[in-house]
Design a protein around this motif. Structure first.
Motif, PDB file in Angstrom:
ATOM      1  N   ASP A 199       5.200   1.574  -6.406  1.00 55.49           N
ATOM      2  CA  ASP A 199       4.669   2.585  -5.493  1.00 55.49           C
ATOM      3  C   ASP A 199       5.464   3.890  -5.553  1.00 55.49           C
ATOM      4  OD1 ASP A 199       2.766   0.799  -4.750  1.00 55.49           O
ATOM      5  OD2 ASP A 199       3.505   0.456  -2.716  1.00 55.49           O
ATOM      6  N   THR A 258     -12.312  -0.622  -0.354  1.00 59.96           N
ATOM      7  CA  THR A 258     -12.322  -1.602  -1.448  1.00 59.96           C
ATOM      8  C   THR A 258     -11.121  -2.534  -1.357  1.00 59.96           C
ATOM      9  OG1 THR A 258     -13.445  -0.011  -2.887  1.00 59.96           O
ATOM     10  CG2 THR A 258     -12.364  -1.881  -3.958  1.00 59.96           C
ATOM     11  N   ARG A 259      -9.941  -1.978  -1.069  1.00 61.66           N
ATOM     12  CA  ARG A 259      -8.718  -2.778  -0.952  1.00 61.66           C
ATOM     13  C   ARG A 259      -8.812  -3.798   0.176  1.00 61.66           C
ATOM     14  NH1 ARG A 259      -4.071  -3.689  -3.594  1.00 61.66           N
ATOM     15  NH2 ARG A 259      -2.684  -2.982  -1.944  1.00 61.66           N
ATOM     16  N   SER A 260      -9.517  -3.448   1.232  1.00 61.77           N
ATOM     17  CA  SER A 260      -9.632  -4.355   2.371  1.00 61.77           C
ATOM     18  C   SER A 260     -10.756  -5.379   2.196  1.00 61.77           C
ATOM     19  CB  SER A 260      -9.864  -3.559   3.663  1.00 61.77           C
ATOM     20  OG  SER A 260     -11.093  -2.868   3.602  1.00 61.77           O
ATOM     21  N   LYS A 275      -0.629   8.068   5.632  1.00 59.25           N
ATOM     22  CA  LYS A 275      -1.592   6.981   5.459  1.00 59.25           C
ATOM     23  C   LYS A 275      -2.587   7.016   6.614  1.00 59.25           C
ATOM     24  CE  LYS A 275      -1.797   2.125   4.079  1.00 59.25           C
ATOM     25  NZ  LYS A 275      -1.014   0.921   3.741  1.00 59.25           N
ATOM     26  N   THR A 321     -10.535   8.610  -1.433  1.00 59.85           N
ATOM     27  CA  THR A 321      -9.421   7.910  -0.799  1.00 59.85           C
ATOM     28  C   THR A 321      -9.915   6.897   0.218  1.00 59.85           C
ATOM     29  OG1 THR A 321      -8.157   9.953  -1.047  1.00 59.85           O
ATOM     30  CG2 THR A 321      -7.211   8.276   0.352  1.00 59.85           C
ATOM     31  N   ARG A 349      -3.899  -6.300   4.712  1.00 57.44           N
ATOM     32  CA  ARG A 349      -2.761  -6.636   3.860  1.00 57.44           C
ATOM     33  C   ARG A 349      -1.456  -6.537   4.644  1.00 57.44           C
ATOM     34  NH1 ARG A 349      -4.149  -7.092  -1.486  1.00 57.44           N
ATOM     35  NH2 ARG A 349      -6.341  -6.601  -1.881  1.00 57.44           N
ATOM     36  N   TRP A 381       0.562  -3.338   5.256  1.00 55.22           N
ATOM     37  CA  TRP A 381      -0.063  -2.294   6.064  1.00 55.22           C
ATOM     38  C   TRP A 381       0.520  -2.260   7.478  1.00 55.22           C
ATOM     39  CZ3 TRP A 381      -6.030  -2.999   4.860  1.00 55.22           C
ATOM     40  CH2 TRP A 381      -6.247  -2.703   3.508  1.00 55.22           C
ATOM     41  N   LYS A 395      -5.881   7.234  -4.193  1.00 50.13           N
ATOM     42  CA  LYS A 395      -5.570   6.079  -3.345  1.00 50.13           C
ATOM     43  C   LYS A 395      -5.144   6.467  -1.930  1.00 50.13           C
ATOM     44  CE  LYS A 395      -4.139   3.070  -7.164  1.00 50.13           C
ATOM     45  NZ  LYS A 395      -3.042   2.234  -7.724  1.00 50.13           N
ATOM     46  N   HIS A 396      -4.428   7.577  -1.809  1.00 51.30           N
ATOM     47  CA  HIS A 396      -3.823   7.901  -0.512  1.00 51.30           C
ATOM     48  C   HIS A 396      -3.788   9.410  -0.280  1.00 51.30           C
ATOM     49  CE1 HIS A 396      -2.575   3.807   0.277  1.00 51.30           C
ATOM     50  NE2 HIS A 396      -2.009   3.732  -0.910  1.00 51.30           N
ATOM     51  N   TYR A 401     -11.390   3.906  -1.559  1.00 51.83           N
ATOM     52  CA  TYR A 401     -10.335   3.045  -2.094  1.00 51.83           C
ATOM     53  C   TYR A 401      -9.831   2.091  -1.020  1.00 51.83           C
ATOM     54  CZ  TYR A 401      -5.684   1.545  -3.518  1.00 51.83           C
ATOM     55  OH  TYR A 401      -4.578   0.773  -3.784  1.00 51.83           O
ATOM     56  N   GLY A 402      -9.600   2.632   0.181  1.00 53.19           N
ATOM     57  CA  GLY A 402      -9.125   1.796   1.291  1.00 53.19           C
ATOM     58  C   GLY A 402     -10.118   0.705   1.643  1.00 53.19           C
TER      59      GLY A 402
END
Length: 457
Positions: A36, A227-229, A168, A221, A305, A308, A53-54, A224-225
């Motif tokens: 990261d 999708t990650r969740s 974030k 962004t 996650r 987070w 991503k962020h 992406y969040g």
């Protein structure tokens, strides 16, 4: 036992030792910076008001340090600890004001050593660590704002709220918790309404460039969040399974914290005075964000996650000390310090042991050596400097960080083709089988990555 007159000294000694240990240990044990951090440095080489991503603040922070310290790994471990220590300091400030006892305030900070978010994971500077100081600062200046109603406090609250959000998007949960507390106690704090909305206006003004960037980049962004969740993959079971898994993980994470707290308690008994604004405030800033993120998981089926939750427990020590203040056994304080020291020393020792024995981690990646080999091949074939590296944040990001010319990083060629010329010196990284077929310049492989170099001969 620490005497009351020495409590301030004990607190600042704790901060110094924490900074020293968590800067020194990863600097000694790691060959390469964590994923990261390299990712943030890649973004920082080509700064914008957002990334795929962020939001951008973590990139701003590392790039500021890069302009001062260059590619010295220890500087980014130091940066991470500075962010952690600022958070600790303002937890201490809030605890002093709400608990009205320096010993209890000290214990509330020491208790955080039982939560691995505030020790073991801190060497990796990322968006989660980036939130920490702003989470604590926002709480502190909001509290001062509603109680003192000074313009400066509300202005600072607006600024730090925006910087937290730019770290974030999950920062919104603490802002919602503070808003709910304000609305629920509106009669008490209505005199602060105009200044509260003024602070929001300040935040929105700071965030405006990022909002424009979001529109221009199709809210990449946010997607992406999602999708990650796992929200984009609808499954009824997730609405039950993911919240339960989330709660179990939180309990496991907090076990060392509860062990530390158990040492000093006579019995687990408390009562909540609804008229006590201090305890209601602490309950709000600790429980409402967790309740909101749990509700998010239940309603959407999102997988929360573990990392987070990094900033969510900053004031847990303060809350528990406040709730059980009448049942704390002062005679057991010495035992509490021993348990605290155990976890304080154990965490960096475990980090060092794992780092030295496990050779499969990202931090064992020979990024500096790969950059040296790439630079040598470049110098053998071209006369200009490397100005651009293209590829994923890890392979290309490491080149951007380690190469002496500090080339800017680009993820892909979308909307960037006009900027790519051989005069600028370009290196593509990626799948070696594909690159070898299409590379118009000099091709090389350092397994498992291929490198295509295009420069001026």
């Amino acid at each position: 036992m620490i005497l009351k007159k020495n409590i301030n000294k004990a607190f600042y000694l704790f901060l110094f030792l924490h900074l020293l240990l968590w800067t020194l240990v990863p600097s000694i044990s790691n060959i390469n910076l964590p994923l990261d951090t390299i990712e943030a440095l890649a973004w920082g080489s080509n700064l914008d008001w957002g990334f795929n991503k962020h939001p951008p603040f973590s990139a701003f922070a590392v790039e500021f340090f890069f302009t001062i310290f260059g590619n010295n790994d220890w500087a980014y471990y130091l940066l991470s600890q500075i962010f952690v220590l600022i958070a600790f300091y303002f937890v201490w400030k809030v605890s002093n004001e709400l608990l009205k006892d320096k010993l209890y305030a000290l214990m509330s900070v020491f208790l955080l050593s039982g939560i691995y978010f505030y020790n073991y994971t801190t060497p990796e500077f990322n968006v989660n660590v980036s939130q920490l100081p702003f989470w604590a600062l926002s709480v502190y200046f909001f509290w001062r704002g509603i109680n003192l109603n000074k313009n400066l406090d509300w202005i600072l609250f607006g600024i730090f709220s925006a910087l937290g959000f730019l770290s974030k998007y999950l920062f919104i949960y603490i802002l919602l918790a503070l808003f709910i507390f304000f609305i629920s106690n509106f009669k008490k704090y209505k005199k602060s309404l105009n200044k509260y909305f003024f602070s929001i206006a300040i935040s929105l003004a700071i965030l405006t460039p990022h909002f424009f960037w979001l529109f221009e980049n199709n809210f990449i962004t946010l997607f992406y969040g999602l999708t990650r969740s796992g929200v984009t993959e609808f499954n009824y079971i997730d609405h039950f399974k993911n919240p339960i898994i989330f709660l179990i993980k939180q309990f496991i994470i907090l076990i060392p914290f509860f062990l530390m707290f158990y040492v000093i308690i006579k019995k687990f008994k408390f009562s909540i005075n609804k008229k006590n604004k201090d305890i209601i405030f602490l309950l709000s800033i600790n429980l409402i964000p967790i309740a909101l993120i749990l509700t998010t998981s239940i309603v959407t089926g999102a997988k929360i996650r573990t990392m987070w939750m990094t900033p969510f427990y900053l004031f847990f020590g303060t809350l528990f000390i406040s709730l059980f203040k009448n049942f704390i056994d002062v005679k057991k304080i010495k035992k509490f310090y021993y348990v605290f020291l155990f976890f304080f020393i154990l965490s960096p020792f475990v980090y060092l042991a794992i780092s030295l024995t496990d050779e499969t981690k990202r931090t064992d990646y020979p990024g500096k050596e790969i950059a040296r080999l790439v630079q040598n091949k470049w110098d053998d074939n071209f006369v200009n400097e490397i100005k651009i590296v293209i590829g994923d944040e890890w392979s290309a990001g490491n080149l951007s960080y380690h190469l002496y010319s500090r080339p800017i990083w680009i993820n892909d060629l979308k909307n960037n083709t006009s900027n790519i010329t051989e005069d600028k010196g370009v290196i593509y990284t990626g799948n070696p089988k594909i690159l070898k077929k299409i590379c118009p310049g000099v091709f090389g492989t350092i397994k498992p990555v291929g490198y295509c170099m295009i420069g001026k001969r």
